[in-house]
Design a protein around this motif. Structure first.
Motif, PDB file in Angstrom:
ATOM      1  N   LEU A   5      68.876  26.878  30.363  1.00 12.48           N
ATOM      2  CA  LEU A   5      67.481  27.305  30.473  1.00 12.48           C
ATOM      3  C   LEU A   5      66.657  26.111  30.926  1.00 12.48           C
ATOM      4  CD1 LEU A   5      68.771  29.244  28.179  1.00 12.48           C
ATOM      5  CD2 LEU A   5      66.392  29.740  27.614  1.00 12.48           C
ATOM      6  N   GLU A   6      65.816  26.316  31.947  1.00 12.36           N
ATOM      7  CA  GLU A   6      64.968  25.249  32.469  1.00 12.36           C
ATOM      8  C   GLU A   6      63.528  25.716  32.542  1.00 12.36           C
ATOM      9  OE1 GLU A   6      66.972  22.607  35.679  1.00 12.36           O
ATOM     10  OE2 GLU A   6      67.694  24.644  36.080  1.00 12.36           O
ATOM     11  N   ASN A   7      62.662  25.091  31.727  1.00 12.71           N
ATOM     12  CA  ASN A   7      61.214  25.333  31.752  1.00 12.71           C
ATOM     13  C   ASN A   7      60.869  26.818  31.709  1.00 12.71           C
ATOM     14  OD1 ASN A   7      61.571  22.751  34.010  1.00 12.71           O
ATOM     15  ND2 ASN A   7      60.451  22.425  32.117  1.00 12.71           N
ATOM     16  N   VAL A   8      61.449  27.508  30.754  1.00 17.99           N
ATOM     17  CA  VAL A   8      61.261  28.958  30.630  1.00 17.99           C
ATOM     18  C   VAL A   8      60.032  29.265  29.775  1.00 17.99           C
ATOM     19  CG1 VAL A   8      62.272  31.096  29.750  1.00 17.99           C
ATOM     20  CG2 VAL A   8      63.706  29.426  30.950  1.00 17.99           C
ATOM     21  N   SER A   9      59.202  30.185  30.253  1.00 17.91           N
ATOM     22  CA  SER A   9      57.999  30.589  29.534  1.00 17.91           C
ATOM     23  C   SER A   9      57.841  32.106  29.550  1.00 17.91           C
ATOM     24  CB  SER A   9      56.750  29.956  30.165  1.00 17.91           C
ATOM     25  OG  SER A   9      56.781  28.550  30.081  1.00 17.91           O
ATOM     26  N   LYS A  10      57.135  32.616  28.525  1.00 16.76           N
ATOM     27  CA  LYS A  10      56.838  34.042  28.455  1.00 16.76           C
ATOM     28  C   LYS A  10      55.504  34.239  27.742  1.00 16.76           C
ATOM     29  CE  LYS A  10      57.655  38.461  28.894  1.00 16.76           C
ATOM     30  NZ  LYS A  10      57.746  39.104  30.233  1.00 16.76           N
ATOM     31  N   THR A  11      54.648  35.074  28.350  1.00 21.51           N
ATOM     32  CA  THR A  11      53.340  35.376  27.778  1.00 21.51           C
ATOM     33  C   THR A  11      53.218  36.870  27.540  1.00 21.51           C
ATOM     34  OG1 THR A  11      52.323  33.494  28.924  1.00 21.51           O
ATOM     35  CG2 THR A  11      50.840  35.223  28.149  1.00 21.51           C
ATOM     36  N   PHE A  12      52.665  37.234  26.373  1.00 25.15           N
ATOM     37  CA  PHE A  12      52.378  38.626  26.057  1.00 25.15           C
ATOM     38  C   PHE A  12      50.882  38.789  25.814  1.00 25.15           C
ATOM     39  CE2 PHE A  12      56.802  38.147  24.465  1.00 25.15           C
ATOM     40  CZ  PHE A  12      57.409  39.146  25.199  1.00 25.15           C
ATOM     41  N   PHE A  31      75.513  26.736  19.081  1.00 27.09           N
ATOM     42  CA  PHE A  31      74.220  26.088  19.306  1.00 27.09           C
ATOM     43  C   PHE A  31      73.203  26.730  18.363  1.00 27.09           C
ATOM     44  CE2 PHE A  31      70.058  25.735  21.303  1.00 27.09           C
ATOM     45  CZ  PHE A  31      70.034  24.425  21.767  1.00 27.09           C
ATOM     46  N   GLY A  32      72.431  25.913  17.634  1.00 22.91           N
ATOM     47  CA  GLY A  32      71.458  26.422  16.673  1.00 22.91           C
ATOM     48  C   GLY A  32      70.066  26.551  17.256  1.00 22.91           C
ATOM     49  N   LEU A  33      69.510  27.750  17.215  1.00 21.66           N
ATOM     50  CA  LEU A  33      68.145  28.020  17.671  1.00 21.66           C
ATOM     51  C   LEU A  33      67.310  28.348  16.440  1.00 21.66           C
ATOM     52  CD1 LEU A  33      66.232  28.383  20.114  1.00 21.66           C
ATOM     53  CD2 LEU A  33      66.943  30.790  20.176  1.00 21.66           C
ATOM     54  N   LEU A  34      66.388  27.442  16.089  1.00 14.66           N
ATOM     55  CA  LEU A  34      65.669  27.534  14.825  1.00 14.66           C
ATOM     56  C   LEU A  34      64.169  27.641  15.032  1.00 14.66           C
ATOM     57  CD1 LEU A  34      67.541  24.625  13.003  1.00 14.66           C
ATOM     58  CD2 LEU A  34      68.189  27.017  13.103  1.00 14.66           C
ATOM     59  N   GLY A  35      63.506  28.144  14.011  1.00  9.23           N
ATOM     60  CA  GLY A  35      62.048  28.227  14.058  1.00  9.23           C
ATOM     61  C   GLY A  35      61.551  29.150  12.961  1.00  9.23           C
ATOM     62  N   THR A  36      60.260  29.043  12.671  1.00  2.78           N
ATOM     63  CA  THR A  36      59.663  29.929  11.679  1.00  2.78           C
ATOM     64  C   THR A  36      59.543  31.338  12.258  1.00  2.78           C
ATOM     65  OG1 THR A  36      57.470  29.308  12.484  1.00  2.78           O
ATOM     66  CG2 THR A  36      58.325  28.076  10.602  1.00  2.78           C
ATOM     67  N   ASN A  37      59.145  32.284  11.427  1.00  2.89           N
ATOM     68  CA  ASN A  37      58.885  33.629  11.923  1.00  2.89           C
ATOM     69  C   ASN A  37      57.774  33.577  12.976  1.00  2.89           C
ATOM     70  OD1 ASN A  37      60.739  34.778  10.118  1.00  2.89           O
ATOM     71  ND2 ASN A  37      59.216  34.898   8.492  1.00  2.89           N
ATOM     72  N   GLY A  38      58.014  34.212  14.119  1.00  2.00           N
ATOM     73  CA  GLY A  38      57.006  34.217  15.178  1.00  2.00           C
ATOM     74  C   GLY A  38      57.010  32.978  16.047  1.00  2.00           C
ATOM     75  N   ALA A  39      58.030  32.124  15.904  1.00  3.34           N
ATOM     76  CA  ALA A  39      58.066  30.876  16.673  1.00  3.34           C
ATOM     77  C   ALA A  39      58.502  31.075  18.113  1.00  3.34           C
ATOM     78  CB  ALA A  39      58.994  29.865  15.993  1.00  3.34           C
ATOM     79  N   GLY A  40      59.130  32.223  18.418  1.00  7.68           N
ATOM     80  CA  GLY A  40      59.584  32.485  19.793  1.00  7.68           C
ATOM     81  C   GLY A  40      61.086  32.595  19.944  1.00  7.68           C
ATOM     82  N   LYS A  41      61.815  32.600  18.836  1.00  9.14           N
ATOM     83  CA  LYS A  41      63.282  32.646  18.900  1.00  9.14           C
ATOM     84  C   LYS A  41      63.778  33.948  19.531  1.00  9.14           C
ATOM     85  CE  LYS A  41      64.084  32.279  14.507  1.00  9.14           C
ATOM     86  NZ  LYS A  41      62.687  32.434  14.038  1.00  9.14           N
ATOM     87  N   THR A  42      63.283  35.070  19.011  1.00  7.10           N
ATOM     88  CA  THR A  42      63.772  36.363  19.492  1.00  7.10           C
ATOM     89  C   THR A  42      63.393  36.579  20.954  1.00  7.10           C
ATOM     90  OG1 THR A  42      63.668  37.307  17.268  1.00  7.10           O
ATOM     91  CG2 THR A  42      63.713  38.857  19.107  1.00  7.10           C
ATOM     92  N   THR A  43      62.194  36.153  21.333  1.00  7.48           N
ATOM     93  CA  THR A  43      61.778  36.258  22.742  1.00  7.48           C
ATOM     94  C   THR A  43      62.700  35.443  23.631  1.00  7.48           C
ATOM     95  OG1 THR A  43      59.457  36.603  22.120  1.00  7.48           O
ATOM     96  CG2 THR A  43      59.880  35.853  24.364  1.00  7.48           C
ATOM     97  N   THR A  44      63.049  34.238  23.176  1.00 11.22           N
ATOM     98  CA  THR A  44      63.972  33.386  23.939  1.00 11.22           C
ATOM     99  C   THR A  44      65.334  34.065  24.085  1.00 11.22           C
ATOM    100  OG1 THR A  44      62.848  31.384  23.145  1.00 11.22           O
ATOM    101  CG2 THR A  44      65.087  31.123  24.004  1.00 11.22           C
ATOM    102  N   ILE A  45      65.828  34.608  22.984  1.00 15.20           N
ATOM    103  CA  ILE A  45      67.125  35.286  23.010  1.00 15.20           C
ATOM    104  C   ILE A  45      67.099  36.445  23.992  1.00 15.20           C
ATOM    105  CG2 ILE A  45      68.634  36.786  21.649  1.00 15.20           C
ATOM    106  CD1 ILE A  45      68.038  34.891  19.252  1.00 15.20           C
ATOM    107  N   GLY A  50      68.687  38.646  29.384  1.00 14.47           N
ATOM    108  CA  GLY A  50      68.212  39.535  30.433  1.00 14.47           C
ATOM    109  C   GLY A  50      67.624  40.829  29.914  1.00 14.47           C
ATOM    110  N   ILE A  51      67.320  40.889  28.629  1.00 17.94           N
ATOM    111  CA  ILE A  51      66.744  42.101  28.047  1.00 17.94           C
ATOM    112  C   ILE A  51      65.276  42.229  28.438  1.00 17.94           C
ATOM    113  CG2 ILE A  51      66.192  43.267  25.861  1.00 17.94           C
ATOM    114  CD1 ILE A  51      68.709  41.904  24.696  1.00 17.94           C
ATOM    115  N   ILE A  52      64.560  41.096  28.443  1.00 18.86           N
ATOM    116  CA  ILE A  52      63.193  41.070  28.982  1.00 18.86           C
ATOM    117  C   ILE A  52      63.114  39.986  30.048  1.00 18.86           C
ATOM    118  CG2 ILE A  52      62.117  41.942  26.865  1.00 18.86           C
ATOM    119  CD1 ILE A  52      61.287  39.086  26.198  1.00 18.86           C
ATOM    120  N   LYS A  53      62.142  40.110  30.934  1.00 24.12           N
ATOM    121  CA  LYS A  53      62.010  39.159  32.040  1.00 24.12           C
ATOM    122  C   LYS A  53      61.173  37.960  31.632  1.00 24.12           C
ATOM    123  CE  LYS A  53      62.503  42.498  35.827  1.00 24.12           C
ATOM    124  NZ  LYS A  53      61.865  43.079  37.037  1.00 24.12           N
ATOM    125  N   LYS A  54      61.602  36.805  32.068  1.00 27.60           N
ATOM    126  CA  LYS A  54      60.817  35.591  31.874  1.00 27.60           C
ATOM    127  C   LYS A  54      59.654  35.586  32.868  1.00 27.60           C
ATOM    128  CE  LYS A  54      63.994  33.125  34.935  1.00 27.60           C
ATOM    129  NZ  LYS A  54      63.695  34.025  35.987  1.00 27.60           N
TER     130      LYS A  54
END
Length: 296
Positions: A5-12, A31-45, A50-54
């Motif tokens: 992943l390189e410089n990936v962003s997503k806005t809602f 590989f561990g992907l960590l963060g609090t609730n709402g930190a952006g983990k699920t969006t990144t996943i 390819g489930i949602i578009k970057k």
């Protein structure tokens, strides 16, 4: 080459859920992907699968843009869900066929994994008859049934008792030995420390820490002393620069400011003929580091 992943962003709706995330998983492992609730983990996943578009950036698998035809992946989402009235076997066959498996191939895979995960007796039952933990194992089975190259596990140990957690851990270890690439997201820091050599911590959509976990921890000074004695030593600690974090039956976890303080305590205990069964100076845990980075 793996995942990159390189410089990936997503806005809602005007809110940046993920901001310029970059990382790569270039060899088999976890590989561990960590963060609090709402930190952006699920969006990144969801973006990397390819489930949602970057919105911006690049996501590639073995050098090719992430598309379903390029990535054979398995996904255990955090949102659990099985069809309650449908037999487990029928659900597994359905998902196997969606992934392109032939019927005989799927039957063999179901039989194999049911035995490994110790759910053979439930295969012909409707899902509603299973406990939460066994439903969890069925969903995990769905994510690996088709022998994927890339596996994403979101809170894989949630709801599992210690016995079933151990079964799942052994499966994950075997998957890594088979050359699988695994991304694990979890709030159980002990599990991340056990499996992951590299991590990324997100906070409010931004990367606040990433890299090799061992190297990250080496940069931190020791902050804890694990001590076990034959008598209470409260009086020795109360007269020092240290504080007791936890104590039970003369087993102590002590917060220290420096290793010198710990060694002075040791000398004092020996001088007073206190029997010492355990003395271990420890670096911060991943849990300590996580709280420091996102606790505010």
């Amino acid at each position: 080459m793996g995942l990159k992943l390189e410089n990936v962003s997503k806005t809602f709706i005007g809110k940046k859920a993920v901001q310029d995330i970059s990382f790569e998983v270039n060899k088999p492992g976890v590989f561990g992907l960590l963060g609090t609730n709402g930190a952006g983990k699920t969006t990144t996943i969801r973006m990397l699968l390819g489930i949602i578009k970057k919105d911006t950036g690049e996501i590639t698998w073995n050098g090719k843009p992430v598309e379903r035809k390029h990535v054979n992946f398995g996904y255990l989402p955090e949102e659990r869900g099985v069809y309650p009235k449908t037999k487990i076997h029928d659900q597994l066959m359905y998902f196997a066929e969606l992934k392109g498996m032939k019927k005989q191939e799927a039957e063999e895979a179901i039989s194999k994994w049911a035995k490994v995960l110790k759910v053979e007796e439930y295969i012909q039952m409707p899902a509603e008859k299973l406990s939460k933990g066994n439903q969890q194992k069925i969903q995990f089975m769905t994510s690996i049934l088709h022998n994927p190259e890339l596996i994403v596990l979101d809170e894989p140990f949630s709801g599992l008792d210690p016995v079933n957690s151990e079964i799942l851990k052994n499966v994950i270890i075997d998957l890594v030995k088979q050359g699988k690439y695994i991304i694990m997201s979890s709030h159980q820091m002990a599990s991340i420390e056990e499996f992951c050599s590299d991590i990324l911590i997100l906070n409010k959509g931004k990367t606040v820490l990433q890299g090799n976990l061992k190297e990250i921890k080496e940069k931190y000074p020791a902050n804890r002393l694990e001590l076990s004695t034959n008598v209470s030593i409260d009086e020795f600690i109360n007269n020092s620069n240290m504080t007791i974090e936890f104590s039970k039956n003369n087993d102590y976890s002590i917060n220290i400011n420096s290793e010198d303080d710990a060694h002075k305590l040791l000398q004092n205990l020996v001088k007073n003929n206190v029997e010492i069964n355990k003395f271990e100076i420890k670096k911060p845990t991943l849990n300590d580091i996580f709280i420091e980075k996102v606790g505010e």
